[in-house]
Write a protein that holds these residues in place. Structure first.
Motif, PDB file in Angstrom:
ATOM      1  N   MET A   1      74.621  -7.524  72.886  1.00 36.99           N
ATOM      2  CA  MET A   1      74.016  -8.754  72.352  1.00 36.99           C
ATOM      3  C   MET A   1      73.926  -9.800  73.453  1.00 36.99           C
ATOM      4  O   MET A   1      74.840  -9.965  74.236  1.00 36.99           O
ATOM      5  CB  MET A   1      74.851  -9.304  71.191  1.00 36.99           C
ATOM      6  CG  MET A   1      74.257 -10.562  70.553  1.00 36.99           C
ATOM      7  SD  MET A   1      75.231 -11.166  69.148  1.00 36.99           S
ATOM      8  CE  MET A   1      74.832  -9.897  67.942  1.00 36.99           C
ATOM      9  N   LYS A   2      72.837 -10.536  73.468  1.00 39.85           N
ATOM     10  CA  LYS A   2      72.642 -11.519  74.518  1.00 39.85           C
ATOM     11  C   LYS A   2      73.394 -12.805  74.210  1.00 39.85           C
ATOM     12  O   LYS A   2      73.602 -13.172  73.070  1.00 39.85           O
ATOM     13  CB  LYS A   2      71.150 -11.805  74.715  1.00 39.85           C
ATOM     14  CG  LYS A   2      70.408 -10.594  75.250  1.00 39.85           C
ATOM     15  CD  LYS A   2      69.072 -10.979  75.814  1.00 39.85           C
ATOM     16  CE  LYS A   2      68.412  -9.781  76.491  1.00 39.85           C
ATOM     17  NZ  LYS A   2      67.131 -10.098  77.081  1.00 39.85           N
ATOM     18  N   ASP A   3      73.804 -13.468  75.287  1.00 40.77           N
ATOM     19  CA  ASP A   3      74.544 -14.714  75.177  1.00 40.77           C
ATOM     20  C   ASP A   3      73.716 -15.772  74.466  1.00 40.77           C
ATOM     21  O   ASP A   3      72.488 -15.788  74.545  1.00 40.77           O
ATOM     22  CB  ASP A   3      74.889 -15.188  76.605  1.00 40.77           C
ATOM     23  CG  ASP A   3      75.872 -16.328  76.595  1.00 40.77           C
ATOM     24  OD1 ASP A   3      75.419 -17.461  76.389  1.00 40.77           O
ATOM     25  OD2 ASP A   3      77.069 -16.072  76.794  1.00 40.77           O
ATOM     26  N   GLN A   4      74.407 -16.683  73.771  1.00 43.24           N
ATOM     27  CA  GLN A   4      73.697 -17.741  73.042  1.00 43.24           C
ATOM     28  C   GLN A   4      72.920 -18.660  73.968  1.00 43.24           C
ATOM     29  O   GLN A   4      72.002 -19.337  73.541  1.00 43.24           O
ATOM     30  CB  GLN A   4      74.697 -18.560  72.211  1.00 43.24           C
ATOM     31  CG  GLN A   4      75.196 -17.824  70.974  1.00 43.24           C
ATOM     32  CD  GLN A   4      76.062 -18.716  70.097  1.00 43.24           C
ATOM     33  OE1 GLN A   4      76.505 -19.772  70.527  1.00 43.24           O
ATOM     34  NE2 GLN A   4      76.296 -18.294  68.881  1.00 43.24           N
ATOM     35  N   GLN A   5      73.344 -18.690  75.242  1.00 41.88           N
ATOM     36  CA  GLN A   5      72.664 -19.546  76.212  1.00 41.88           C
ATOM     37  C   GLN A   5      71.416 -18.896  76.791  1.00 41.88           C
ATOM     38  O   GLN A   5      70.779 -19.451  77.671  1.00 41.88           O
ATOM     39  CB  GLN A   5      73.632 -19.910  77.352  1.00 41.88           C
ATOM     40  CG  GLN A   5      74.851 -20.692  76.891  1.00 41.88           C
ATOM     41  CD  GLN A   5      74.476 -21.994  76.216  1.00 41.88           C
ATOM     42  OE1 GLN A   5      73.654 -22.745  76.731  1.00 41.88           O
ATOM     43  NE2 GLN A   5      75.044 -22.254  75.048  1.00 41.88           N
ATOM     44  N   THR A   6      71.084 -17.718  76.332  1.00 37.96           N
ATOM     45  CA  THR A   6      69.888 -17.033  76.824  1.00 37.96           C
ATOM     46  C   THR A   6      68.654 -17.894  76.604  1.00 37.96           C
ATOM     47  O   THR A   6      68.449 -18.453  75.533  1.00 37.96           O
ATOM     48  CB  THR A   6      69.699 -15.681  76.099  1.00 37.96           C
ATOM     49  OG1 THR A   6      70.813 -14.846  76.399  1.00 37.96           O
ATOM     50  CG2 THR A   6      68.427 -14.996  76.550  1.00 37.96           C
ATOM     51  N   LYS A   7      67.841 -18.002  77.635  1.00 41.18           N
ATOM     52  CA  LYS A   7      66.631 -18.821  77.589  1.00 41.18           C
ATOM     53  C   LYS A   7      65.388 -17.958  77.414  1.00 41.18           C
ATOM     54  O   LYS A   7      65.324 -16.807  77.866  1.00 41.18           O
ATOM     55  CB  LYS A   7      66.491 -19.629  78.882  1.00 41.18           C
ATOM     56  CG  LYS A   7      67.701 -20.477  79.242  1.00 41.18           C
ATOM     57  CD  LYS A   7      67.883 -21.636  78.298  1.00 41.18           C
ATOM     58  CE  LYS A   7      69.030 -22.538  78.777  1.00 41.18           C
ATOM     59  NZ  LYS A   7      69.265 -23.657  77.848  1.00 41.18           N
ATOM     60  N   ASN A   8      64.390 -18.519  76.768  1.00 38.24           N
ATOM     61  CA  ASN A   8      63.060 -17.913  76.733  1.00 38.24           C
ATOM     62  C   ASN A   8      62.255 -18.522  77.868  1.00 38.24           C
ATOM     63  O   ASN A   8      61.954 -19.725  77.855  1.00 38.24           O
ATOM     64  CB  ASN A   8      62.386 -18.194  75.391  1.00 38.24           C
ATOM     65  CG  ASN A   8      63.095 -17.519  74.239  1.00 38.24           C
ATOM     66  OD1 ASN A   8      63.544 -16.375  74.358  1.00 38.24           O
ATOM     67  ND2 ASN A   8      63.208 -18.206  73.107  1.00 38.24           N
ATOM     68  N   ILE A   9      61.929 -17.689  78.840  1.00 33.72           N
ATOM     69  CA  ILE A   9      61.310 -18.178  80.080  1.00 33.72           C
ATOM     70  C   ILE A   9      59.893 -17.654  80.214  1.00 33.72           C
ATOM     71  O   ILE A   9      59.635 -16.456  80.059  1.00 33.72           O
ATOM     72  CB  ILE A   9      62.126 -17.729  81.304  1.00 33.72           C
ATOM     73  CG1 ILE A   9      63.570 -18.238  81.195  1.00 33.72           C
ATOM     74  CG2 ILE A   9      61.487 -18.232  82.584  1.00 33.72           C
ATOM     75  CD1 ILE A   9      64.495 -17.665  82.258  1.00 33.72           C
ATOM     76  N   GLY A  10      58.967 -18.553  80.515  1.00 33.15           N
ATOM     77  CA  GLY A  10      57.588 -18.186  80.830  1.00 33.15           C
ATOM     78  C   GLY A  10      57.334 -18.393  82.312  1.00 33.15           C
ATOM     79  O   GLY A  10      57.541 -19.487  82.836  1.00 33.15           O
ATOM     80  N   LEU A  11      56.902 -17.345  82.983  1.00 29.67           N
ATOM     81  CA  LEU A  11      56.663 -17.385  84.429  1.00 29.67           C
ATOM     82  C   LEU A  11      55.177 -17.282  84.718  1.00 29.67           C
ATOM     83  O   LEU A  11      54.486 -16.420  84.171  1.00 29.67           O
ATOM     84  CB  LEU A  11      57.401 -16.215  85.094  1.00 29.67           C
ATOM     85  CG  LEU A  11      57.051 -15.874  86.544  1.00 29.67           C
ATOM     86  CD1 LEU A  11      57.503 -16.997  87.485  1.00 29.67           C
ATOM     87  CD2 LEU A  11      57.686 -14.542  86.951  1.00 29.67           C
ATOM     88  N   VAL A  12      54.675 -18.170  85.588  1.00 21.37           N
ATOM     89  CA  VAL A  12      53.308 -18.017  86.074  1.00 21.37           C
ATOM     90  C   VAL A  12      53.363 -17.761  87.579  1.00 21.37           C
ATOM     91  O   VAL A  12      54.018 -18.480  88.325  1.00 21.37           O
ATOM     92  CB  VAL A  12      52.405 -19.242  85.766  1.00 21.37           C
ATOM     93  CG1 VAL A  12      52.054 -19.292  84.306  1.00 21.37           C
ATOM     94  CG2 VAL A  12      53.040 -20.548  86.211  1.00 21.37           C
ATOM     95  N   THR A  13      52.696 -16.697  87.992  1.00 13.13           N
ATOM     96  CA  THR A  13      52.649 -16.326  89.396  1.00 13.13           C
ATOM     97  C   THR A  13      51.445 -15.412  89.589  1.00 13.13           C
ATOM     98  O   THR A  13      50.706 -15.136  88.642  1.00 13.13           O
ATOM     99  CB  THR A  13      53.959 -15.632  89.819  1.00 13.13           C
ATOM    100  OG1 THR A  13      53.950 -15.429  91.243  1.00 13.13           O
ATOM    101  CG2 THR A  13      54.165 -14.298  89.117  1.00 13.13           C
ATOM    102  N   PHE A  14      51.237 -14.931  90.818  1.00 11.91           N
ATOM    103  CA  PHE A  14      50.171 -13.955  91.070  1.00 11.91           C
ATOM    104  C   PHE A  14      50.732 -12.556  90.776  1.00 11.91           C
ATOM    105  O   PHE A  14      51.144 -11.837  91.681  1.00 11.91           O
ATOM    106  CB  PHE A  14      49.702 -14.016  92.520  1.00 11.91           C
ATOM    107  CG  PHE A  14      48.953 -15.268  92.895  1.00 11.91           C
ATOM    108  CD1 PHE A  14      48.427 -16.115  91.939  1.00 11.91           C
ATOM    109  CD2 PHE A  14      48.763 -15.596  94.230  1.00 11.91           C
ATOM    110  CE1 PHE A  14      47.728 -17.269  92.288  1.00 11.91           C
ATOM    111  CE2 PHE A  14      48.063 -16.737  94.599  1.00 11.91           C
ATOM    112  CZ  PHE A  14      47.555 -17.580  93.627  1.00 11.91           C
TER     113      PHE A  14
END
Length: 371
Positions: A1-14
């Motif tokens: 199970m993932k930690d409660q502090q897990t973030k939903n991250i959106g990355l923009v790159t090439f």
């Protein structure tokens, strides 16, 4: 199970380009953040899309350009096998958003789930690659006001910002919590028009160790010489080719060339045009010596602690120069064969390896502290 502090991250790159550095840096950053829910926002930037899409006809091209593209891709099938392997790599190894988006509005509408937005590495702030102007998507001009924005190893290559670019950057980067760039050259530029702390961090490929990269390396299906000098260059650089041949002769081994353009048989021993990203990693790991004028050719030489030379590129020397200076390996950046040291003497990686490890740790700390 993932930690409660897990973030939903959106990355923009090439991430969706048909070159090894682009897809491997995207993979490196995603893997470094794999303890969070990270995905590459599948932004189909129109100028990159025009360069890499293979429609039979595209109205954005002239008739002559469409005809030339048709012959190259559909008749001669140049680069098709390589591109298919890169597509497979993206599908298998890079976590993508569910949808793909063509403009800022579409990205914005589909960005509500993210806690953090990252403008990633590669030359995303170089207008040369985005139609002559800065692209607002790569400056995170979307999402709500509460989302954290940061950049990781963003680059503008050798581009020098004009006043209009500076105003755009000042307005956009003002909303960032933390800013990091890949080169000192870019940090120095930003510091002239913004009063904001900017950190220089390592390229995402350097966030992973050699052992981590080996987990996805795959050997070639065809046989090549066991002992070889590897050439990796975008432009069939004659200095690279001649230097590699001289080194191979001194070491008593063959020359293997990762190329997008066919070489004459008398120039090199083996020319590889359809190498996939996993095979690219394997070729660097197993080379006896590397000659390159590519930044990512240099990073993978360092990752696998290879004897190497990086050839100075007048068009964009800063990224390789900055990196090798930091690691105490500036003498491995040369302009021609006159600058060669004893090629039979291996590089002592004791100090460079320690320095790279420290830079990697500092960069990972910046990344996770920023979250």
């Amino acid at each position: 199970m993932k930690d409660q502090q897990t973030k939903n991250i959106g990355l923009v790159t090439f991430h969706n380009v048909y070159n090894y550095g682009g897809v491997l840096q995207a993979y490196g950053l995603c893997r470094a953040l794999e303890t969070h829910n990270i995905e590459c926002i599948d932004y189909q930037q129109q100028d990159l899309d025009l360069k890499y899409n293979h429609k039979l006809y595209d109205g954005r091209r002239s008739l002559k350009q469409n005809a030339k593209h048709f012959v190259k891709h559909f008749i001669l099938k140049k680069g098709v096998k390589k591109e298919n392997k890169i597509k497979e790599f993206i599908t298998e190894y890079i976590p993508l958003s569910k949808g793909s988006y063509k403009n800022l509005t579409e990205v914005d509408v589909n960005s509500k789930q993210y806690d953090v937005l990252i403008s990633g590495s590669d030359q995303i702030w170089n207008p040369q690659f985005t139609g002559g102007k800065l692209d607002p998507v790569y400056l995170l001009a979307f999402g709500n006001d509460r989302v954290k924005r940061l950049s990781y190893a963003s680059s503008a290559g050798a581009h020098k910002f004009a006043n209009g670019d500076r105003k755009t950057l000042t307005a956009s980067l003002g909303a960032y919590k933390n800013i990091s760039v890949r080169e000192q050259f870019l940090k120095d530029q930003i510091s002239t028009f913004m009063d904001k702390d900017v950190q220089v961090v390592v390229d995402p490929t350097l966030l992973l160790t050699g052992e981590q990269w080996r987990t996805i390396a795959k050997p070639l299906s065809r046989e090549i010489p066991k002992d070889y000098v590897l050439i990796y260059t975008f432009d069939n650089n004659s200095v690279c080719i001649n230097l590699a041949k001289d080194i191979a002769k001194k070491l008593g081994c063959k020359v293997v060339f990762i190329s997008s353009k066919k070489q004459k048989a008398d120039l090199v021993d083996v020319c590889l045009e359809d190498v996939g990203p996993n095979e690219f990693i394997w070729l660097f790991d197993n080379a006896r010596f590397v000659v390159t004028n590519s930044f990512h050719g240099t990073t993978f030489s360092l990752i696998f602690q290879k004897n190497f030379y990086s050839i100075y590129k007048n068009s964009n020397p800063y990224r390789v120069l900055n990196l090798l200076e930091v690691l105490g390996l500036k003498d491995r950046l040369i302009k021609n064969a006159d600058d060669l040291a004893d090629v039979t003497a291996p590089i002592d990686y004791t100090i460079p390896s320690k320095l790279l490890s420290e830079r990697r740790e500092d960069s990972i700390k910046f990344l996770f502290d920023s979250l």
